[in-house]
Design an enzyme around this catalytic site. Sequence first.
Site, PDB file in Angstrom:
ATOM      1  N   THR A  71       0.852  -1.191   0.000  1.00 50.57           N
ATOM      2  CA  THR A  71       0.000   0.000   0.000  1.00 50.57           C
ATOM      3  C   THR A  71       0.886   1.239   0.000  1.00 50.57           C
ATOM      4  O   THR A  71       0.687   2.172  -0.794  1.00 50.57           O
ATOM      5  CB  THR A  71      -0.929  -0.006   1.233  1.00 50.57           C
ATOM      6  OG1 THR A  71      -1.781  -1.147   1.149  1.00 50.57           O
ATOM      7  CG2 THR A  71      -1.769   1.255   1.310  1.00 50.57           C
ATOM      8  N   ASN A 150      -4.990  -9.981  -7.871  1.00 49.74           N
ATOM      9  CA  ASN A 150      -5.218 -10.611  -6.572  1.00 49.74           C
ATOM     10  C   ASN A 150      -6.554 -11.336  -6.462  1.00 49.74           C
ATOM     11  O   ASN A 150      -6.754 -12.109  -5.544  1.00 49.74           O
ATOM     12  CB  ASN A 150      -5.086  -9.587  -5.431  1.00 49.74           C
ATOM     13  CG  ASN A 150      -5.820  -8.302  -5.700  1.00 49.74           C
ATOM     14  OD1 ASN A 150      -5.701  -7.716  -6.769  1.00 49.74           O
ATOM     15  ND2 ASN A 150      -6.606  -7.852  -4.745  1.00 49.74           N
ATOM     16  N   GLN A 178       1.262  -9.858  -5.618  1.00 43.64           N
ATOM     17  CA  GLN A 178       0.740 -11.225  -5.603  1.00 43.64           C
ATOM     18  C   GLN A 178       1.635 -12.222  -6.332  1.00 43.64           C
ATOM     19  O   GLN A 178       1.392 -13.422  -6.247  1.00 43.64           O
ATOM     20  CB  GLN A 178      -0.670 -11.251  -6.218  1.00 43.64           C
ATOM     21  CG  GLN A 178      -1.717 -10.546  -5.392  1.00 43.64           C
ATOM     22  CD  GLN A 178      -2.111 -11.318  -4.130  1.00 43.64           C
ATOM     23  OE1 GLN A 178      -1.874 -12.518  -4.014  1.00 43.64           O
ATOM     24  NE2 GLN A 178      -2.714 -10.624  -3.178  1.00 43.64           N
ATOM     25  N   SER A 199       5.361  -6.985  -1.074  1.00 41.34           N
ATOM     26  CA  SER A 199       4.961  -6.994   0.338  1.00 41.34           C
ATOM     27  C   SER A 199       5.317  -8.324   1.001  1.00 41.34           C
ATOM     28  O   SER A 199       4.994  -9.390   0.461  1.00 41.34           O
ATOM     29  CB  SER A 199       3.452  -6.770   0.384  1.00 41.34           C
ATOM     30  OG  SER A 199       2.998  -6.793   1.708  1.00 41.34           O
ATOM     31  N   HIS A 201       4.217 -10.001   3.660  1.00 41.13           N
ATOM     32  CA  HIS A 201       3.251 -10.963   4.210  1.00 41.13           C
ATOM     33  C   HIS A 201       2.530 -11.790   3.156  1.00 41.13           C
ATOM     34  O   HIS A 201       1.736 -12.664   3.483  1.00 41.13           O
ATOM     35  CB  HIS A 201       2.253 -10.268   5.150  1.00 41.13           C
ATOM     36  CG  HIS A 201       1.228  -9.394   4.496  1.00 41.13           C
ATOM     37  ND1 HIS A 201      -0.077  -9.793   4.360  1.00 41.13           N
ATOM     38  CD2 HIS A 201       1.303  -8.160   3.960  1.00 41.13           C
ATOM     39  CE1 HIS A 201      -0.773  -8.821   3.776  1.00 41.13           C
ATOM     40  NE2 HIS A 201       0.047  -7.819   3.522  1.00 41.13           N
ATOM     41  N   THR A 242      12.860   5.197  11.092  1.00 45.98           N
ATOM     42  CA  THR A 242      13.757   4.171  11.627  1.00 45.98           C
ATOM     43  C   THR A 242      13.403   2.816  11.028  1.00 45.98           C
ATOM     44  O   THR A 242      12.230   2.445  10.991  1.00 45.98           O
ATOM     45  CB  THR A 242      13.636   4.118  13.166  1.00 45.98           C
ATOM     46  OG1 THR A 242      13.962   5.403  13.668  1.00 45.98           O
ATOM     47  CG2 THR A 242      14.555   3.073  13.764  1.00 45.98           C
ATOM     48  N   CYS A 330      -9.101  -6.345   0.987  1.00 43.47           N
ATOM     49  CA  CYS A 330      -8.982  -4.889   1.075  1.00 43.47           C
ATOM     50  C   CYS A 330     -10.248  -4.167   0.642  1.00 43.47           C
ATOM     51  O   CYS A 330     -10.380  -2.973   0.812  1.00 43.47           O
ATOM     52  CB  CYS A 330      -7.816  -4.409   0.242  1.00 43.47           C
ATOM     53  SG  CYS A 330      -6.318  -5.208   0.723  1.00 43.47           S
TER      54      CYS A 330
HETATM   55  N1  PMP Z   1      -1.498  -4.794  -4.074  1.00 42.20           N
HETATM   56  C1  PMP Z   1      -2.057  -6.012  -4.174  1.00 42.20           C
HETATM   57  C2  PMP Z   1      -2.229  -6.630  -5.525  1.00 42.20           C
HETATM   58  C3  PMP Z   1      -2.453  -6.699  -3.020  1.00 42.20           C
HETATM   59  O1  PMP Z   1      -3.009  -7.906  -3.141  1.00 42.20           O
HETATM   60  C4  PMP Z   1      -2.267  -6.086  -1.764  1.00 42.20           C
HETATM   61  C5  PMP Z   1      -2.679  -6.778  -0.486  1.00 42.20           C
HETATM   62  N2  PMP Z   1      -3.985  -7.223  -0.473  1.00 42.20           N
HETATM   63  C6  PMP Z   1      -1.684  -4.808  -1.717  1.00 42.20           C
HETATM   64  C7  PMP Z   1      -1.317  -4.206  -2.893  1.00 42.20           C
HETATM   65  C8  PMP Z   1      -1.445  -4.108  -0.410  1.00 42.20           C
HETATM   66  O2  PMP Z   1      -0.395  -4.711   0.261  1.00 42.20           O
HETATM   67  P1  PMP Z   1      -0.078  -4.458   1.796  1.00 42.20           P
HETATM   68  O3  PMP Z   1      -1.002  -5.342   2.558  1.00 42.20           O
HETATM   69  O4  PMP Z   1       1.345  -4.861   1.940  1.00 42.20           O
HETATM   70  O5  PMP Z   1      -0.277  -3.015   2.065  1.00 42.20           O
END
Ligand code: PMP
Length: 372
Positions: A71, A150, A178, A199, A201, A242, A330
């Site tokens: 994000t 996604n 993704q 990202s 996670h 930081t 999201c």
């Molecule tokens: N872009 C895509 C294609 C995603 O699937 C996601 C997470 N759902 C994000 C951006 C946002 O990532 P983050 O959770 O690291 O902010």
Amino acid sequence: MLYLDNSATTKIHPEVKEAMLPFIMEEYGNPSSKYYSLAENAKVAVKEARESLASLLGCDHSEIIFTSGSTESNNMIIKGVADYYSSKGNHIITSKVEHPSVLETCRYLETKGIVVTYLEVDQYGRVNLEDVSTSITESTILVSIIWGNNEVGSLNNIKEISNLCLEKNVFFHTDATQVIGKVEVNLEDYPGITFLSCSGHKFHGPKGIGATYIRKDKYGILTKITPLLHGGGQENDVRSGTLAVHNIVGLGTAAKIAHNNLENNIKKLKELEDYLISILEEKFSEQIVINNDKVNKIPGIISVQFKGLNNELLVKSLAPVIAVSTGSACSSSKPSHVLDAIGLTDEEIRSTMRISLSTFIKKEELDIFFQL
Ligand code: PMP
């Protein structure tokens, strides 16, 4: 409970956790401090993590800027380019199936005088190269197109789009959130990609950490953008704050694991996906419709309609045994803009469920679908 919502987030790999622990407890130094060992150890750990991620992405470690996730990376690039190059142009091209962190950023910029083209997509959510080409004008400063979707998993033809942008001398950003760890991403093969977001996670790393790739120009200088976060000058003055050393170490370890296992992981995800599709077809036959393409996709993402069923009720009723989603986490409160853009009716959207797999799943665990 079988977790099948890996596009929303993934389980931390046990080795990632082990690598992070010392940097939460004993090694708590600030890598921007100097001389004493706590600071130096943190600095070395950050350097190693940066190198691991760079090696996974096929770029130089100096082109990696750590952020809090995709994000932030998406916001940083789109707003940063729009601001820095405002005297050059005011036009951005993106697509209708981007993540909200791209779409909402573009909508915000429209209120500041930026003109945005939201490209249509085909039935699987891919943009058309010709449309990108004809949309580029003298005032285009950025093209931002998602690498792999996604919700439906389709891969865009990033090679062709990035080459086109290179040819037309326009910056190209891709949201690769993704695809990392599931598709080969070697930036050496994509000279037209100027910026990329990823990202931790989403590939078994921790939450709250991600990165932006920023290409160096021919003089070895990072492509300029206006920072989103001003402050202490960390991350080459592009992203202050930081550094979250424990999270960075986690991201680096996840990148190393993803890199070492890429081929096997892709194979395993494809096998799991094929197996699950075969179960769904056998068990539900005429009652289901698969929305996603079967080729050129992220392995392990399935978008399936259960005809006549309401997806919210379905996902809720499955929750005690299987964790799946109606679409993106999201934008879970709104009907999917992605499924709308690929031409599904409201009813079809409301009966769609997303299943997203991970390599932690054992094939036989998927047999639970036979019992539904
Ligand atoms: N872009 C895509 C294609 C995603 O699937 C996601 C997470 N759902 C994000 C951006 C946002 O990532 P983050 O959770 O690291 O902010």
